[in-house]
Scaffold this motif. Sequence first.
Motif, PDB file in Angstrom:
ATOM      1  N   GLY A 165       0.896  -1.150   0.000  1.00 41.56           N
ATOM      2  CA  GLY A 165       0.000   0.000   0.000  1.00 41.56           C
ATOM      3  C   GLY A 165       0.935   1.200   0.000  1.00 41.56           C
ATOM      4  O   GLY A 165       2.084   1.083   0.439  1.00 41.56           O
ATOM      5  N   HIS A 166       0.494   2.344  -0.497  1.00 47.67           N
ATOM      6  CA  HIS A 166       1.420   3.491  -0.485  1.00 47.67           C
ATOM      7  C   HIS A 166       1.007   4.468   0.604  1.00 47.67           C
ATOM      8  O   HIS A 166      -0.176   4.791   0.757  1.00 47.67           O
ATOM      9  CB  HIS A 166       1.528   4.150  -1.859  1.00 47.67           C
ATOM     10  CG  HIS A 166       0.317   4.870  -2.355  1.00 47.67           C
ATOM     11  ND1 HIS A 166       0.064   6.180  -2.033  1.00 47.67           N
ATOM     12  CD2 HIS A 166      -0.698   4.489  -3.159  1.00 47.67           C
ATOM     13  CE1 HIS A 166      -1.057   6.575  -2.635  1.00 47.67           C
ATOM     14  NE2 HIS A 166      -1.542   5.563  -3.306  1.00 47.67           N
ATOM     15  N   TYR A 167       2.012   4.901   1.381  1.00 43.18           N
ATOM     16  CA  TYR A 167       1.683   5.788   2.501  1.00 43.18           C
ATOM     17  C   TYR A 167       1.847   7.258   2.151  1.00 43.18           C
ATOM     18  O   TYR A 167       1.475   8.123   2.951  1.00 43.18           O
ATOM     19  CB  TYR A 167       2.471   5.413   3.762  1.00 43.18           C
ATOM     20  CG  TYR A 167       3.955   5.690   3.762  1.00 43.18           C
ATOM     21  CD1 TYR A 167       4.851   4.781   3.229  1.00 43.18           C
ATOM     22  CD2 TYR A 167       4.464   6.868   4.332  1.00 43.18           C
ATOM     23  CE1 TYR A 167       6.218   5.029   3.246  1.00 43.18           C
ATOM     24  CE2 TYR A 167       5.825   7.121   4.362  1.00 43.18           C
ATOM     25  CZ  TYR A 167       6.701   6.198   3.807  1.00 43.18           C
ATOM     26  OH  TYR A 167       8.053   6.444   3.813  1.00 43.18           O
ATOM     27  N   ASP A 185      -8.482   7.261   2.224  1.00 40.49           N
ATOM     28  CA  ASP A 185      -8.795   6.160   1.307  1.00 40.49           C
ATOM     29  C   ASP A 185      -7.581   5.865   0.427  1.00 40.49           C
ATOM     30  O   ASP A 185      -7.227   4.698   0.202  1.00 40.49           O
ATOM     31  CB  ASP A 185     -10.015   6.576   0.465  1.00 40.49           C
ATOM     32  CG  ASP A 185     -10.622   5.426  -0.314  1.00 40.49           C
ATOM     33  OD1 ASP A 185     -10.052   4.323  -0.315  1.00 40.49           O
ATOM     34  OD2 ASP A 185     -11.685   5.631  -0.938  1.00 40.49           O
ATOM     35  N   ASP A 186      -6.924   6.927  -0.053  1.00 41.65           N
ATOM     36  CA  ASP A 186      -5.792   6.832  -0.981  1.00 41.65           C
ATOM     37  C   ASP A 186      -4.526   7.324  -0.287  1.00 41.65           C
ATOM     38  O   ASP A 186      -4.195   8.483  -0.377  1.00 41.65           O
ATOM     39  CB  ASP A 186      -6.104   7.650  -2.228  1.00 41.65           C
ATOM     40  CG  ASP A 186      -5.064   7.483  -3.320  1.00 41.65           C
ATOM     41  OD1 ASP A 186      -4.200   6.609  -3.192  1.00 41.65           O
ATOM     42  OD2 ASP A 186      -5.126   8.237  -4.305  1.00 41.65           O
ATOM     43  N   ASP A 187      -3.753   6.513   0.429  1.00 44.80           N
ATOM     44  CA  ASP A 187      -3.993   5.085   0.513  1.00 44.80           C
ATOM     45  C   ASP A 187      -3.678   4.603   1.919  1.00 44.80           C
ATOM     46  O   ASP A 187      -3.039   3.581   2.097  1.00 44.80           O
ATOM     47  CB  ASP A 187      -3.140   4.362  -0.543  1.00 44.80           C
ATOM     48  CG  ASP A 187      -3.351   2.860  -0.576  1.00 44.80           C
ATOM     49  OD1 ASP A 187      -4.478   2.424  -0.304  1.00 44.80           O
ATOM     50  OD2 ASP A 187      -2.381   2.142  -0.832  1.00 44.80           O
ATOM     51  N   ALA A 188      -4.147   5.388   2.921  1.00 47.50           N
ATOM     52  CA  ALA A 188      -4.023   4.865   4.291  1.00 47.50           C
ATOM     53  C   ALA A 188      -4.781   3.561   4.413  1.00 47.50           C
ATOM     54  O   ALA A 188      -4.388   2.674   5.191  1.00 47.50           O
ATOM     55  CB  ALA A 188      -4.550   5.892   5.296  1.00 47.50           C
ATOM     56  N   GLY A 217       6.235   7.637  -2.636  1.00 50.41           N
ATOM     57  CA  GLY A 217       6.489   8.136  -3.990  1.00 50.41           C
ATOM     58  C   GLY A 217       5.528   7.636  -5.042  1.00 50.41           C
ATOM     59  O   GLY A 217       5.745   7.849  -6.236  1.00 50.41           O
ATOM     60  N   GLU A 218       4.428   6.979  -4.620  1.00 52.01           N
ATOM     61  CA  GLU A 218       3.493   6.428  -5.609  1.00 52.01           C
ATOM     62  C   GLU A 218       2.872   7.533  -6.426  1.00 52.01           C
ATOM     63  O   GLU A 218       2.824   7.463  -7.651  1.00 52.01           O
ATOM     64  CB  GLU A 218       2.403   5.606  -4.905  1.00 52.01           C
ATOM     65  CG  GLU A 218       1.585   4.718  -5.848  1.00 52.01           C
ATOM     66  CD  GLU A 218       0.366   5.367  -6.469  1.00 52.01           C
ATOM     67  OE1 GLU A 218      -0.209   4.779  -7.386  1.00 52.01           O
ATOM     68  OE2 GLU A 218      -0.011   6.494  -6.064  1.00 52.01           O
ATOM     69  N   GLU A 219       2.395   8.573  -5.747  1.00 54.31           N
ATOM     70  CA  GLU A 219       1.685   9.639  -6.456  1.00 54.31           C
ATOM     71  C   GLU A 219       2.622  10.437  -7.371  1.00 54.31           C
ATOM     72  O   GLU A 219       2.165  11.055  -8.325  1.00 54.31           O
ATOM     73  CB  GLU A 219       1.017  10.603  -5.459  1.00 54.31           C
ATOM     74  CG  GLU A 219       0.025   9.932  -4.502  1.00 54.31           C
ATOM     75  CD  GLU A 219      -1.267   9.481  -5.180  1.00 54.31           C
ATOM     76  OE1 GLU A 219      -1.355   9.524  -6.421  1.00 54.31           O
ATOM     77  OE2 GLU A 219      -2.181   9.069  -4.445  1.00 54.31           O
ATOM     78  N   GLN A 220       3.930  10.409  -7.073  1.00 53.79           N
ATOM     79  CA  GLN A 220       4.855  11.174  -7.911  1.00 53.79           C
ATOM     80  C   GLN A 220       5.213  10.393  -9.184  1.00 53.79           C
ATOM     81  O   GLN A 220       5.438  10.979 -10.217  1.00 53.79           O
ATOM     82  CB  GLN A 220       6.119  11.536  -7.126  1.00 53.79           C
ATOM     83  CG  GLN A 220       5.849  12.278  -5.805  1.00 53.79           C
ATOM     84  CD  GLN A 220       4.854  13.433  -5.936  1.00 53.79           C
ATOM     85  OE1 GLN A 220       3.713  13.336  -5.475  1.00 53.79           O
ATOM     86  NE2 GLN A 220       5.272  14.522  -6.555  1.00 53.79           N
ATOM     87  N   CYS A 245      -2.618  -2.818  -2.964  1.00 54.28           N
ATOM     88  CA  CYS A 245      -3.925  -2.483  -2.378  1.00 54.28           C
ATOM     89  C   CYS A 245      -3.984  -0.974  -2.293  1.00 54.28           C
ATOM     90  O   CYS A 245      -3.326  -0.362  -1.457  1.00 54.28           O
ATOM     91  CB  CYS A 245      -4.080  -3.145  -1.015  1.00 54.28           C
ATOM     92  SG  CYS A 245      -4.166  -4.933  -1.161  1.00 54.28           S
ATOM     93  N   ASP A 246      -4.728  -0.364  -3.185  1.00 56.29           N
ATOM     94  CA  ASP A 246      -4.676   1.085  -3.366  1.00 56.29           C
ATOM     95  C   ASP A 246      -6.104   1.589  -3.582  1.00 56.29           C
ATOM     96  O   ASP A 246      -6.741   1.252  -4.577  1.00 56.29           O
ATOM     97  CB  ASP A 246      -3.788   1.387  -4.584  1.00 56.29           C
ATOM     98  CG  ASP A 246      -3.444   2.854  -4.711  1.00 56.29           C
ATOM     99  OD1 ASP A 246      -3.915   3.651  -3.893  1.00 56.29           O
ATOM    100  OD2 ASP A 246      -2.706   3.198  -5.662  1.00 56.29           O
ATOM    101  N   ILE A 247      -6.597   2.388  -2.625  1.00 53.11           N
ATOM    102  CA  ILE A 247      -7.980   2.871  -2.616  1.00 53.11           C
ATOM    103  C   ILE A 247      -8.933   1.700  -2.372  1.00 53.11           C
ATOM    104  O   ILE A 247      -9.683   1.276  -3.250  1.00 53.11           O
ATOM    105  CB  ILE A 247      -8.342   3.668  -3.897  1.00 53.11           C
ATOM    106  CG1 ILE A 247      -7.276   4.739  -4.183  1.00 53.11           C
ATOM    107  CG2 ILE A 247      -9.714   4.300  -3.768  1.00 53.11           C
ATOM    108  CD1 ILE A 247      -7.574   5.615  -5.394  1.00 53.11           C
ATOM    109  N   ILE A 248      -8.880   1.186  -1.154  1.00 54.56           N
ATOM    110  CA  ILE A 248      -9.784   0.093  -0.773  1.00 54.56           C
ATOM    111  C   ILE A 248     -10.620   0.522   0.440  1.00 54.56           C
ATOM    112  O   ILE A 248     -11.022  -0.316   1.232  1.00 54.56           O
ATOM    113  CB  ILE A 248      -8.993  -1.199  -0.477  1.00 54.56           C
ATOM    114  CG1 ILE A 248      -7.847  -0.967   0.530  1.00 54.56           C
ATOM    115  CG2 ILE A 248      -8.385  -1.769  -1.753  1.00 54.56           C
ATOM    116  CD1 ILE A 248      -7.987  -1.728   1.790  1.00 54.56           C
TER     117      ILE A 248
HETATM  118 ZN    ZN Z   1      -3.219   5.620  -4.577  1.00 48.91          ZN
END
Ligand code: ZN
Length: 481
Positions: A165-167, A185-188, A217-220, A245-248
Amino acid sequence: MSSDESHGPEPTKPTRRTFLSAATVTAAAAVTVPMVAAPASAGGHDDDGPGRPVRPQAPDRELRRLLDEIDQRRIEAIVRRLAAFGTRHTLSSQDDPVRGIGAARDWIHEQMRGYAAASGGRLTVEVQSYIQQPASRIPVPTRISNVVATLRGTTSPGRVYVVTGHYDSRCTDVMDFTSDAPGADDDASGVALLMELARVMSKRPIEATVVFAAVAGEEQNLYGSTYLAQQYKAAGTDIQGMFSCDIIGSSTADDGTRDPRSVRLFAEGVPTSETPGQASTRQSVGGENDSPSRQLARFVSDVAENSATGMNVRVVYRRDRYLRGSDHIAFLREGWPAGRFTEPNEDFAHQHQDVRVVDGKQFGDLPEFCDFGYITRVTKVNGAVLYSLAQAPGTPKRATIVTTNLTNDTELRWDRGTEPDLAGYEVLWRETTASEWTHVIEVGDVTTVTINLSKDNVFFGIRAVDRDGHRSPVAFPQPGS
Ligand SMILES: [Zn+2]
């Protein structure tokens, strides 16, 4: 919302037999010719080909116990704590103890170290960092840190499954690293999933290795997961499955539609990493619906759609949604099977949005728009998948469909696995027009078999079985000798 324990009967898959009986009746009524008998087979007789119908793998008692330990209150507390760091933007402060991505990194690390301390030495945690030089959406050299918890397998430690998951988080402007970006949600939600799974799964020994990685760094531009995947590649790691697991965090769409018992799994067909040689083979004999990622997705449906999770898995045959991507792509690029879990409906007022009120409507990715019972169920889906993967034998390697001469039989070969509890193998087949495996033939502890069915007419797969009946994902054989 509160958890809801009601659920329908366990889903069953339609078999080819069902379709055939209807078709047979129609054909017989129309032309009144007798049905031609199907050939006899290695696995017994049937009216429509060898083997028996494929059935889902039911969760065993230990897996049910594990899933019961997944704690919705802990998941909610993690999401709320992560949102309370204000922003977790990748370019935000690395050393402010209260606000920013550095504080979030340290908190996740501390929690994971606590789980490791309670694990009897099974779980280890590291912060894996590197400096990203200026690049897309990175204006200055920036430290990217992944918090990586590894639950080492007892008998097959070299076989590895990864969940991420990306923090990091963002608001409307992807370069704005000072405004609030709660990223609940995105992405705690995905980070809470992997942290709770690390806690619960590390209480017991498992056979293969599972990695729980909170990446940054996922969003970048998927920087953290790309670095993680490259490190595994350089080490020659045998990654046999990976999930982002991203936006669950919620099942509610912007029009209020709810679908609380469904999660989407995006799984590509033609592999991102396909070489020209592999493309040529695929063009010759097909297989665009039989990539390793598609087999992994079928395995997910097989083990995770049941009363223990209370969930349906809606597999989507594409790499990701339009205009979107996630950390599974970093693993697909390295040639490993991977997929992305995400909620069934999205509400874009609560993703990638500045926290603000416009005409009385609240925007922003806030915890109040999360459904913690839903996150808990998606966590159970991933728990069922990762536990089942780790306890089953690995996917058969060097699966080959022998093409040295023209025949109406099909000869298959593969390498025998090294698991101490390996019991044997099963051949699966289906019509080329079917999307799920329909028939399974037990072939015993062998590494070659001839099936009395033409490889020209159906698709074949091979999976391994252990002494407890755990089945591996299916290997799709490649033509060879
Ligand atoms: Zn995300």
